[in-house]
Design a protein around this motif. Structure first.
Motif, mmCIF file in Angstrom:
data_model
loop_
_atom_site.group_PDB
_atom_site.id
_atom_site.type_symbol
_atom_site.label_atom_id
_atom_site.label_comp_id
_atom_site.label_asym_id
_atom_site.label_seq_id
_atom_site.Cartn_x
_atom_site.Cartn_y
_atom_site.Cartn_z
ATOM 1 N N LYS A 6 0.831 -1.206 0.000
ATOM 2 C CA LYS A 6 0.000 0.000 0.000
ATOM 3 C C LYS A 6 0.864 1.254 0.000
ATOM 4 C CE LYS A 6 -4.021 -2.160 2.027
ATOM 5 N NZ LYS A 6 -4.915 -2.268 3.177
ATOM 6 N N LEU A 7 1.958 1.215 0.748
ATOM 7 C CA LEU A 7 2.886 2.354 0.715
ATOM 8 C C LEU A 7 3.399 2.586 -0.703
ATOM 9 C CD1 LEU A 7 4.984 1.868 3.969
ATOM 10 C CD2 LEU A 7 3.626 3.872 3.381
ATOM 11 N N ARG A 8 3.833 1.500 -1.356
ATOM 12 C CA ARG A 8 4.344 1.624 -2.733
ATOM 13 C C ARG A 8 3.261 2.181 -3.662
ATOM 14 N NH1 ARG A 8 6.974 -2.963 -1.183
ATOM 15 N NH2 ARG A 8 5.426 -4.370 -2.073
ATOM 16 N N ALA A 9 2.026 1.694 -3.502
ATOM 17 C CA ALA A 9 0.927 2.169 -4.343
ATOM 18 C C ALA A 9 0.668 3.662 -4.135
ATOM 19 C CB ALA A 9 -0.337 1.362 -4.055
ATOM 20 N N LEU A 10 0.962 4.136 -2.944
ATOM 21 C CA LEU A 10 0.814 5.573 -2.648
ATOM 22 C C LEU A 10 2.038 6.385 -3.073
ATOM 23 C CD1 LEU A 10 -0.733 5.242 0.937
ATOM 24 C CD2 LEU A 10 -1.906 6.055 -1.135
ATOM 25 N N GLY A 11 3.051 5.694 -3.621
ATOM 26 C CA GLY A 11 4.277 6.379 -4.019
ATOM 27 C C GLY A 11 5.179 6.709 -2.844
ATOM 28 N N LEU A 12 5.026 5.964 -1.741
ATOM 29 C CA LEU A 12 5.799 6.208 -0.525
ATOM 30 C C LEU A 12 6.660 5.006 -0.187
ATOM 31 C CD1 LEU A 12 2.881 7.680 1.621
ATOM 32 C CD2 LEU A 12 4.670 8.968 0.439
ATOM 33 N N VAL A 81 3.736 16.025 9.107
ATOM 34 C CA VAL A 81 3.160 14.996 9.959
ATOM 35 C C VAL A 81 3.098 13.656 9.217
ATOM 36 C CG1 VAL A 81 0.644 15.222 9.641
ATOM 37 C CG2 VAL A 81 1.565 14.798 11.889
ATOM 38 N N ARG A 82 2.907 13.684 7.908
ATOM 39 C CA ARG A 82 2.961 12.434 7.133
ATOM 40 C C ARG A 82 4.374 11.845 7.177
ATOM 41 N NH1 ARG A 82 -1.390 14.885 4.064
ATOM 42 N NH2 ARG A 82 0.044 16.254 2.963
ATOM 43 N N GLN A 83 5.394 12.694 7.088
ATOM 44 C CA GLN A 83 6.770 12.198 7.189
ATOM 45 C C GLN A 83 7.035 11.620 8.574
ATOM 46 O OE1 GLN A 83 9.083 11.948 4.685
ATOM 47 N NE2 GLN A 83 10.290 10.787 6.178
ATOM 48 N N ALA A 84 6.519 12.270 9.610
ATOM 49 C CA ALA A 84 6.684 11.753 10.970
ATOM 50 C C ALA A 84 6.008 10.390 11.117
ATOM 51 C CB ALA A 84 6.151 12.754 11.989
ATOM 52 N N VAL A 85 4.870 10.191 10.451
ATOM 53 C CA VAL A 85 4.217 8.878 10.460
ATOM 54 C C VAL A 85 5.128 7.839 9.817
ATOM 55 C CG1 VAL A 85 2.357 7.508 9.426
ATOM 56 C CG2 VAL A 85 1.825 9.648 10.569
ATOM 57 N N LEU A 86 5.696 8.164 8.668
ATOM 58 C CA LEU A 86 6.609 7.217 8.006
ATOM 59 C C LEU A 86 7.789 6.882 8.908
ATOM 60 C CD1 LEU A 86 6.607 8.627 4.362
ATOM 61 C CD2 LEU A 86 5.384 6.615 5.234
ATOM 62 N N LEU A 132 -2.502 6.665 7.966
ATOM 63 C CA LEU A 132 -2.533 5.368 8.658
ATOM 64 C C LEU A 132 -3.725 4.533 8.206
ATOM 65 C CD1 LEU A 132 -1.430 6.610 12.174
ATOM 66 C CD2 LEU A 132 -0.151 5.020 10.699
ATOM 67 N N ALA A 133 -4.873 5.160 7.996
ATOM 68 C CA ALA A 133 -6.048 4.434 7.511
ATOM 69 C C ALA A 133 -5.834 3.936 6.076
ATOM 70 C CB ALA A 133 -7.289 5.315 7.596
ATOM 71 N N GLU A 134 -5.155 4.730 5.243
ATOM 72 C CA GLU A 134 -4.862 4.290 3.876
ATOM 73 C C GLU A 134 -3.936 3.080 3.868
ATOM 74 O OE1 GLU A 134 -4.368 7.304 0.580
ATOM 75 O OE2 GLU A 134 -4.046 8.583 2.341
ATOM 76 N N ILE A 135 -2.977 3.063 4.766
ATOM 77 C CA ILE A 135 -1.992 1.978 4.798
ATOM 78 C C ILE A 135 -2.561 0.713 5.416
ATOM 79 C CG2 ILE A 135 0.237 1.239 5.758
ATOM 80 C CD1 ILE A 135 1.025 4.278 5.688
ATOM 81 N N ALA A 139 -7.727 -1.374 10.494
ATOM 82 C CA ALA A 139 -6.732 -1.538 11.567
ATOM 83 C C ALA A 139 -5.911 -0.271 11.776
ATOM 84 C CB ALA A 139 -5.812 -2.721 11.272
ATOM 85 N N GLY A 140 -5.979 0.656 10.843
ATOM 86 C CA GLY A 140 -5.261 1.919 10.983
ATOM 87 C C GLY A 140 -6.060 3.007 11.675
ATOM 88 N N ARG A 141 -7.352 2.747 11.917
ATOM 89 C CA ARG A 141 -8.185 3.728 12.638
ATOM 90 C C ARG A 141 -7.851 3.625 14.118
ATOM 91 N NH1 ARG A 141 -12.076 6.274 10.283
ATOM 92 N NH2 ARG A 141 -13.532 6.078 12.028
#
Length: 169
Positions: A6-12, A81-86, A132-135, A139-141
């Motif tokens: 999912k990360l790869r699909a998001l380009g991350l 904040v997205r980078q901090a999540v990663l 987190l929900a996208e990934i 279970a990410g909620r």
């Protein structure tokens, strides 16, 4: 699809797990819970930006000297904040052997270095919650706290911590 897929699909992609900037460990596991220490928006070993979210938008804010950096826009704060999540997920993956072992994201606590009068901390943290929900899907909620702070370590605009449930013992 796996979380990594999912990360790869998001380009991350997950960065290397950041090293602590103080006298602490990146994560502590107790049973199936992993407590991730505060993560800053570090990218390639540097903070993405410095400053306070919301900037000096009031007369009081303009009169106060913001010690490091300047105004950080909502969009910049959300990118941070997205980078901090990663970064937090990289710590989790290192601790439990990969994101496939994440059973659930339990709690996200986020801190936003806020200019006087800024009250949209929750909007900043929505970017982390949504990622987190996208990934991880359902279970990410997670439960969440969004806190405004006068200053954060190293002049960062955001900091977050996670509590994650790992599968297995």
């Amino acid at each position: 699809m796996t979380p990594e897929g999912k990360l790869r699909a998001l380009g991350l992609e997950l960065p290397p797990a950041p090293k602590p900037v103080g006298s602490y460990v990146p994560a502590v596991r107790s049973g199936n819970l992993v407590f991730v220490s505060g993560q800053l928006p570090m990218k390639d070993g540097e903070l993405m930006t410095l400053g306070h979210v919301g900037g000096p938008s009031t007369t009081l804010g303009a009169a106060l000297s913001l010690s490091k950096g300047g105004e950080v826009t909502m969009e910049e704060a959300q990118d941070c904040v997205r980078q901090a999540v990663l970064n937090a997920l990289a710590v989790v993956a290192a601790e439990i052997g990969g994101l496939k072992h994440v059973a659930r994201i339990v709690r996200l606590t986020g801190y936003v270095a806020s200019a006087p009068g800024f009250t949209d901390q929750a909007k900043v943290l929505n970017a982390a919650s949504d990622l987190l929900a996208e990934i991880f899907g359902e279970a990410g909620r997670h439960s969440r706290v969004a806190v405004g702070a006068v200053e954060l370590p190293l002049g960062a605009p955001v900091e977050l911590e996670l509590v994650v449930e790992a599968s297995g013992g």
